[in-house]
Scaffold this motif. Structure first.
Motif, PDB file in Angstrom:
ATOM      1  N   GLY A 304      43.063 -14.089 -41.790  1.00  9.74           N
ATOM      2  CA  GLY A 304      42.669 -13.597 -43.108  1.00  9.74           C
ATOM      3  C   GLY A 304      43.113 -14.467 -44.268  1.00  9.74           C
ATOM      4  O   GLY A 304      42.578 -14.363 -45.371  1.00  9.74           O
ATOM      5  N   SER A 305      44.094 -15.339 -44.023  1.00  5.97           N
ATOM      6  CA  SER A 305      44.627 -16.175 -45.106  1.00  5.97           C
ATOM      7  C   SER A 305      43.845 -17.467 -45.310  1.00  5.97           C
ATOM      8  O   SER A 305      44.162 -18.249 -46.207  1.00  5.97           O
ATOM      9  N   ILE A 306      42.822 -17.706 -44.499  1.00  9.27           N
ATOM     10  CA  ILE A 306      42.045 -18.945 -44.628  1.00  9.27           C
ATOM     11  C   ILE A 306      41.354 -18.970 -45.985  1.00  9.27           C
ATOM     12  O   ILE A 306      40.728 -17.994 -46.405  1.00  9.27           O
ATOM     13  N   GLU A 307      41.443 -20.094 -46.659  1.00  7.15           N
ATOM     14  CA  GLU A 307      40.874 -20.239 -48.002  1.00  7.15           C
ATOM     15  C   GLU A 307      39.352 -20.041 -47.973  1.00  7.15           C
ATOM     16  O   GLU A 307      38.664 -20.561 -47.117  1.00  7.15           O
ATOM     17  N   GLU A 308      38.874 -19.241 -48.916  1.00  9.81           N
ATOM     18  CA  GLU A 308      37.452 -18.961 -49.104  1.00  9.81           C
ATOM     19  C   GLU A 308      36.825 -18.208 -47.937  1.00  9.81           C
ATOM     20  O   GLU A 308      35.602 -18.175 -47.793  1.00  9.81           O
ATOM     21  N   ALA A 309      37.655 -17.606 -47.077  1.00 11.67           N
ATOM     22  CA  ALA A 309      37.103 -16.856 -45.949  1.00 11.67           C
ATOM     23  C   ALA A 309      36.521 -15.533 -46.421  1.00 11.67           C
ATOM     24  O   ALA A 309      37.086 -14.840 -47.265  1.00 11.67           O
ATOM     25  N   ASN A 310      35.376 -15.180 -45.854  1.00 14.49           N
ATOM     26  CA  ASN A 310      34.760 -13.878 -46.096  1.00 14.49           C
ATOM     27  C   ASN A 310      35.193 -12.949 -44.960  1.00 14.49           C
ATOM     28  O   ASN A 310      34.846 -13.176 -43.803  1.00 14.49           O
ATOM     29  N   ILE A 311      35.985 -11.925 -45.286  1.00  8.93           N
ATOM     30  CA  ILE A 311      36.547 -11.035 -44.269  1.00  8.93           C
ATOM     31  C   ILE A 311      35.629  -9.839 -44.064  1.00  8.93           C
ATOM     32  O   ILE A 311      35.275  -9.141 -45.024  1.00  8.93           O
ATOM     33  N   ILE A 312      35.234  -9.595 -42.816  1.00  7.79           N
ATOM     34  CA  ILE A 312      34.456  -8.403 -42.497  1.00  7.79           C
ATOM     35  C   ILE A 312      35.156  -7.651 -41.374  1.00  7.79           C
ATOM     36  O   ILE A 312      35.938  -8.231 -40.613  1.00  7.79           O
ATOM     37  N   THR A 313      34.889  -6.352 -41.288  1.00  8.01           N
ATOM     38  CA  THR A 313      35.481  -5.523 -40.244  1.00  8.01           C
ATOM     39  C   THR A 313      34.405  -4.617 -39.651  1.00  8.01           C
ATOM     40  O   THR A 313      33.397  -4.329 -40.302  1.00  8.01           O
ATOM     41  N   PRO A 314      34.606  -4.147 -38.421  1.00  5.49           N
ATOM     42  CA  PRO A 314      33.640  -3.225 -37.825  1.00  5.49           C
ATOM     43  C   PRO A 314      33.485  -1.929 -38.621  1.00  5.49           C
ATOM     44  O   PRO A 314      32.413  -1.308 -38.600  1.00  5.49           O
ATOM     45  N   ILE A 315      34.544  -1.532 -39.340  1.00  4.73           N
ATOM     46  CA  ILE A 315      34.485  -0.295 -40.115  1.00  4.73           C
ATOM     47  C   ILE A 315      33.738  -0.511 -41.425  1.00  4.73           C
ATOM     48  O   ILE A 315      32.847   0.263 -41.786  1.00  4.73           O
ATOM     49  N   GLY A 316      34.093  -1.558 -42.130  1.00 10.20           N
ATOM     50  CA  GLY A 316      33.475  -1.803 -43.429  1.00 10.20           C
ATOM     51  C   GLY A 316      32.149  -2.520 -43.368  1.00 10.20           C
ATOM     52  O   GLY A 316      31.374  -2.492 -44.330  1.00 10.20           O
ATOM     53  N   ASN A 317      31.868  -3.165 -42.223  1.00 17.56           N
ATOM     54  CA  ASN A 317      30.641  -3.958 -42.089  1.00 17.56           C
ATOM     55  C   ASN A 317      30.031  -3.748 -40.713  1.00 17.56           C
ATOM     56  O   ASN A 317      30.137  -4.597 -39.830  1.00 17.56           O
ATOM     57  N   PRO A 318      29.388  -2.601 -40.516  1.00 18.28           N
ATOM     58  CA  PRO A 318      28.798  -2.307 -39.204  1.00 18.28           C
ATOM     59  C   PRO A 318      27.589  -3.191 -38.915  1.00 18.28           C
ATOM     60  O   PRO A 318      27.071  -3.871 -39.801  1.00 18.28           O
ATOM     61  N   ILE A 319      27.160  -3.172 -37.666  1.00 18.46           N
ATOM     62  CA  ILE A 319      25.968  -3.913 -37.264  1.00 18.46           C
ATOM     63  C   ILE A 319      25.091  -2.981 -36.427  1.00 18.46           C
ATOM     64  O   ILE A 319      25.600  -2.107 -35.709  1.00 18.46           O
ATOM     65  N   ASN A 320      23.798  -3.140 -36.553  1.00 22.65           N
ATOM     66  CA  ASN A 320      22.862  -2.260 -35.857  1.00 22.65           C
ATOM     67  C   ASN A 320      22.717  -2.696 -34.408  1.00 22.65           C
ATOM     68  O   ASN A 320      22.055  -3.689 -34.103  1.00 22.65           O
ATOM     69  N   ILE A 321      23.327  -1.950 -33.509  1.00 23.34           N
ATOM     70  CA  ILE A 321      23.293  -2.296 -32.091  1.00 23.34           C
ATOM     71  C   ILE A 321      21.882  -2.201 -31.519  1.00 23.34           C
ATOM     72  O   ILE A 321      21.557  -2.831 -30.503  1.00 23.34           O
ATOM     73  N   LEU A 322      21.009  -1.433 -32.176  1.00 22.63           N
ATOM     74  CA  LEU A 322      19.643  -1.247 -31.670  1.00 22.63           C
ATOM     75  C   LEU A 322      18.644  -2.241 -32.246  1.00 22.63           C
ATOM     76  O   LEU A 322      17.445  -2.125 -31.998  1.00 22.63           O
TER      77      LEU A 322
END
Length: 571
Positions: A304-322
């Motif tokens: 998470g400390s990488i410069e300019e990294a865009n952090i996403i999580t399964p909770i905040g950024n879901p993906i459509n499995i279907l």
């Protein structure tokens, strides 16, 4: 450095607007025969220095080059009306000197400048008919715009001074801009009149719009092309095994990368705390300098400390499995059913029922969601309808699993694979989720979606996967071996990290370019890695196995495909 696509376009648009202001500053409204140094020239030079400082901060060498061309055009165009050629030469050189000083100050004396010349076009993407029709549209609007400006300019001493395409040097740049834009946007120019008008404005602006035209080229280039073979430095060579003998090493060990043309996969093995994550961050840092997008599957929340990294999580950024991923409904239905069944250890009857439900869902609508799947199950449970030979208890048993996969936050922002391919670094922080079944489904779907999108966009990508044995173990279906086997031709490279090499699917090792192993205290694992490093050479095997159990922290064995040596490197 080049930023993400939206930022790149924004910078270029600002530069184009500033260039218009510069031209207005350098050309007095009365059309006088000289520039007043105490007013116009001082303002011009101040703006030039400010632009140079800003571009130095950004570090995008391509924009700097484009703006240099625009500045020369401004001075030459203005000088053709107002000055002698000797004065023009001196003015251009002095302006570029001020520009260079601004860049030097902004970039810490050129340390942060990166030149990205990935502008090559692919002939197979050029439709000559659309180029012709789009070119006619742009040419028509440009001529109309030039005529209107020249009519307004009749009120001034030099009516054509702002009608750029009607001047000698302006025509040259307008033709160049128009050719580039019609080749890139020919198909869209036919269907989108507004885009044709905007393109005509860029053509009309001639040399002033060079930064924005270049930004459009980078936005629309059909495939991710690295202009030259880049290198990643792994560390300092301590010694190397050559002809079964250890000899002292010297210098740095680097590996070449060329996305889309060769195998660039890397496997990193080692016990906890030996330096694996440190090396991966070092690799990511170098990839950022080359503007190669990186996706990190971060199991423990270490990146998470990488410069300019865009952090996403399964909770905040879901993906459509279907999401159908562009596949046939029956194929994708089987894949999703297998994925869910494997993750939750469902029975075969449950798997078959789930596959039939998903197949029916695909027949009803395009890219359904888990909400749609739950509604379909509820529909069967609350009506007399039957799903083949499956009883309602089987369907009812599927509901808890489907509900557990649904996004918990209704305001969550869905993952867009296009953004991952456009960002410098995207980190998927999995440490916020405790259920390994949910994590496996999320990661598998995300990688499948990114792989599908990368094939369509022809964009290169490095994927760093921590604890890869959790997602690609022997005998279990996963997208990861496929990435190793097929990713090369689509410009995808994987850095797979593991503490347990024995559990990793063998295809990962057989399809990799570089294997890096830190100390492995466990006997069976060290023996396994020594066999991979040594091939069928028993003498080499014994030497390497001994080293693998005695390496110090941050020391690693490095095997590179095609290199007869094995290296001990301080990373």
């Amino acid at each position: 450095m080049a930023k993400t696509t939206s930022t790149d376009i924004a910078y270029a648009a600002i530069l184009t607007a500033v260039n218009i202001i510069l031209l207005a500053v350098v050309l007095p409204p009365t059309g006088t025969i000289q520039i007043t140094f105490l007013s116009n020239t001082l303002v011009f030079l101040f703006l030039v220095a400010f632009i140079g400082y800003g571009l130095g901060k950004i570090g995008d060498g391509t924009l700097i080059l484009a703006e240099t061309i625009s500045l020369v055009f401004i001075m030459v165009h203005a000088g053709g009306y107002l000055l002698t050629w000797t004065f023009i030469r001196d003015q251009v050189l002095f302006s570029l000197l001020i520009f260079a000083v601004g860049i030097a100050v902004g970039s810490s004396f050129f340390k942060n400048i990166h030149l990205d010349l990935k502008l090559r076009l692919s002939r197979e993407h050029i439709d000559h008919r659309t180029v012709l029709v789009g070119g006619i549209g742009i040419a028509g609007f440009t001529l109309l715009l030039t005529y209107l400006v020249s009519m307004i300019g009749e009120l001034s001493t030099n009516p054509l001074i702002y009608a750029l395409p009607a001047t000698r040097y302006g025509l040259l740049f307008s033709l160049l801009n128009g050719t580039i834009l019609t080749i890139l946007l020919g198909d869209e120019l036919i269907s989108k009149p507004l885009l044709t008008i905007l393109g005509s404005v860029l053509v009309y602006l001639s040399g002033l719009s060079v930064p924005l035209v270049i930004a459009v080229v980078r936005l629309r280039r059909p495939e991710y092309v690295i202009s030259k073979r880049q290198e990643i430095t792994l560390g300092t060579i301590i010694r190397k095994l050559k002809n079964s003998r250890w000899i002292k090493g010297r210098g740095k060990l680097s590996i070449g990368i060329e996305l889309g043309k060769e195998n660039n996969h890397v496997v990193v093995v080692g016990a906890s705390g030996t330096g694996k994550s440190y090396l991966c961050k070092k690799i990511i840092s170098q990839l950022r300098r080359y503007d190669i997008p990186v996706l990190v599957i971060d199991v423990h929340g270490e990146y998470g400390s990488i410069e300019e990294a865009n952090i996403i999580t399964p909770i905040g950024n879901p993906i459509n499995i279907l999401d159908d991923m562009g596949k046939m409904p029956e194929v994708r239905a089987r894949e999703v059913a297998d994925l869910i069944s494997t993750a939750f250890r469902l029975g075969n009857v449950q798997r078959l029922a789930l596959m039939q439900l998903i197949s029916e869902l695909y027949m009803r609508k395009t890219n359904p969601t888990l909400d749609d799947l739950e509604e379909l199950i509820e529909e069967y449970l609350t009506s007399s309808k039957e799903l083949g030979s499956f009883d309602k208890e089987v369907l009812k048993s599927l509901l808890p699993y489907v509900r557990s996969l649904r996004p918990k936050n209704k305001l969550a922002r869905w993952v867009l694979p296009e953004e991952i391919l456009g960002n410098k670094v995207t980190v998927v922080d999995l440490s916020v989720v405790n259920d390994m079944s949910l994590i496996k489904i999320y990661v598998e779907t995300l990688l499948e979606s990114v792989f599908h999108t990368a094939q369509l966009m022809r964009r290169g990508l490095f994927i760093v996967i921590e604890e890869v044995h959790r997602f690609s173990s022997k005998g279990k279906k996963s997208i990861i071996p496929r990435l190793f086997m097929e990713g090369r031709k689509f410009g995808i490279a994987v850095v797979a990290v593991t503490q347990d090499p024995l559990s990793v699917e063998p295809a990962v090792f057989t399809n990799t370019k570089v294997i890096i192993s830190y100390v492995i205290p466990e006997a069976s694992s060290s023996s396994y890695m020594a066999r991979i490093f040594s091939g069928n050479d028993l003498v080499k095997y014994k030497k390497l196995r001994e080293v693998l159990t005695s390496l110090k922290q941050f020391e690693a064995l490095v095997w590179i495909r095609g290199d007869e040596n094995v290296y001990v490197v301080k990373t």
